[in-house]
Design a protein around this motif. Structure first.
Motif, short mmCIF file in Angstrom:
data_model
loop_
_atom_site.label_atom_id
_atom_site.label_comp_id
_atom_site.label_asym_id
_atom_site.label_seq_id
_atom_site.Cartn_x
_atom_site.Cartn_y
_atom_site.Cartn_z
N VAL A 1 -15.79 7.98 35.45
CA VAL A 1 -16.64 7.58 34.33
C VAL A 1 -15.81 7.24 33.10
O VAL A 1 -16.02 6.20 32.44
CB VAL A 1 -17.65 8.71 34.01
CG1 VAL A 1 -18.39 8.41 32.72
CG2 VAL A 1 -18.64 8.87 35.15
N LEU A 2 -14.83 8.09 32.78
CA LEU A 2 -14.01 7.84 31.59
C LEU A 2 -13.12 6.61 31.77
O LEU A 2 -12.94 5.83 30.82
CB LEU A 2 -13.15 9.07 31.29
CG LEU A 2 -13.93 10.31 30.85
CD1 LEU A 2 -12.99 11.48 30.65
CD2 LEU A 2 -14.70 10.04 29.57
N THR B 1 -15.23 3.57 31.24
CA THR B 1 -15.52 3.38 29.82
C THR B 1 -14.33 2.76 29.08
O THR B 1 -14.49 1.84 28.26
CB THR B 1 -15.89 4.72 29.17
OG1 THR B 1 -17.02 5.29 29.87
CG2 THR B 1 -16.24 4.55 27.71
#
Length: 322
Positions: free
Chosen positions: A96-97, A100
């Motif tokens: 997820v990071l 992003t």
């Protein structure tokens, strides 16, 4: 002709140092920062994951010693299970990071190339506000699931009490925990709704019996009979391997006009206290029968016979009615 003119003016610009120190250098710098940030995020998450693995609590597990089962504290099995779950959470967070970071880097590169990204950012802001209202509970569920895994609050196979649902944990996810109760119902509990966790499988358990004895009996003699009856509980063929200590009579727990309640406890293997309690009740019942004692009954009022309870007796004098 216009195309040739543009090419003729662009080629000298690309050959100059000012051009390469401008947009291309900034784009390269954005890519480099994104790569370093992604690597740093993965390194931090990996270290956090290792810390979670080392912080796993030891659990009482069953081992064979010279052919005889023994219950000992061991963190190996629990650490292995916790490591698998921590790695799963770490991989999700890293993905997820990283996504992003690269999404932000892509927008910055597009902006450096001269494209207008203001409409894109405005649309993303509106979509983010709309999603924030609908996804509050979802974010809460995922955050609660991450902390449950990090703190080793429960695991697959544990007997837990989550408030609304209690039973054996069959699956632990980042959003939902599945618990099957004693009646066979499978409960799907959202992690964000779990306010407390009572885990009956970590460390050890305790079987607690409150035994009512006759009020007018010899208390010391009855306690001695209880102690002798449960003294060899470790040698029981059914639950002896689950008993981790000698039974203890803690004394009088309650006192009424009908009975004296004596509390008896024994340390057991995790999630085995109920089986041990059943065997203890059978032994106490047989002891009471052999001693000619019975469990006292509470005060009762019994009405026998039929007919109208409010009708006057047949020989009652008639009342004067006017």
């Amino acid at each position: 002709m216009d195309l040739l003119a543009n090419v003729s003016t662009t080629m000298p610009e690309m050959a100059s140092w000012e051009f390469w120190l401008g947009v291309p250098a900034r784009v390269l710098m954005i890519l480099l920062i994104a790569v370093v940030a992604s690597a740093a995020i993965r390194l931090i998450i990996r270290r956090i994951t290792r810390g979670i693995e080392k912080g796993t609590r030891s659990r009482v597990i069953r081992k064979l010693d010279s052919g005889r089962p023994q219950w000992v504290e061991d963190a190996g099995l629990a650490r292995k299970r916790q490591a698998q779950r921590a790695q799963t959470v770490g991989s999700v967070l890293a993905s997820v990071l990283t996504l992003t970071i690269w999404a932000v880097a892509l927008l910055m590169i597009v902006s450096e190339l001269g494209f207008n990204i203001a409409p894109v950012l405005a649309s993303a802001g509106i979509a983010g506000v709309a999603l924030s209202f609908g996804a509050q509970s979802l974010v809460k569920d995922y955050l609660s699931g991450i902390f449950m895994v990090a703190e080793d609050q429960l695991g697959i196979g544990d007997v837990v009490d989550l408030g609304e649902a209690s039973g054996v944990v069959e699956d632990v996810g980042l959003r939902v925990t599945q618990v099957r109760d004693v009646q066979g119902t499978l409960w799907h509990v959202r992690n964000g709704e779990i306010l407390r966790v009572g885990n009956q499988s970590q460390g050890w358990a305790r079987a607690v019996l409150d035994i009512p004895l006759p009020y007018d009996g010899d208390l010391d003699a009855m306690i001695e009979r209880l102690t002798n009856t449960l003294a060899n509980l470790r040698e029981d063929a059914t639950v002896g391997e689950f008993v981790l200590g000698d039974p203890e009579v803690w004394g009088v727990e309650a006192l009424t006009g009908e009975s004296v309640t004596v509390r008896v406890v024994v340390k057991t293997a995790p999630a085995e206290q109920w089986a041990v309690s059943r065997v203890m009740r059978v032994r106490v019942k047989k002891m009471l029968d052999a001693a000619g004692l019975s469990v006292p009954l509470v005060n009762q009022t019994m009405v026998r016979g039929g007919g109208n309870l409010y009708a006057p007796p047949a020989d009652a004098a008639p009342t004067d009615q006017t």
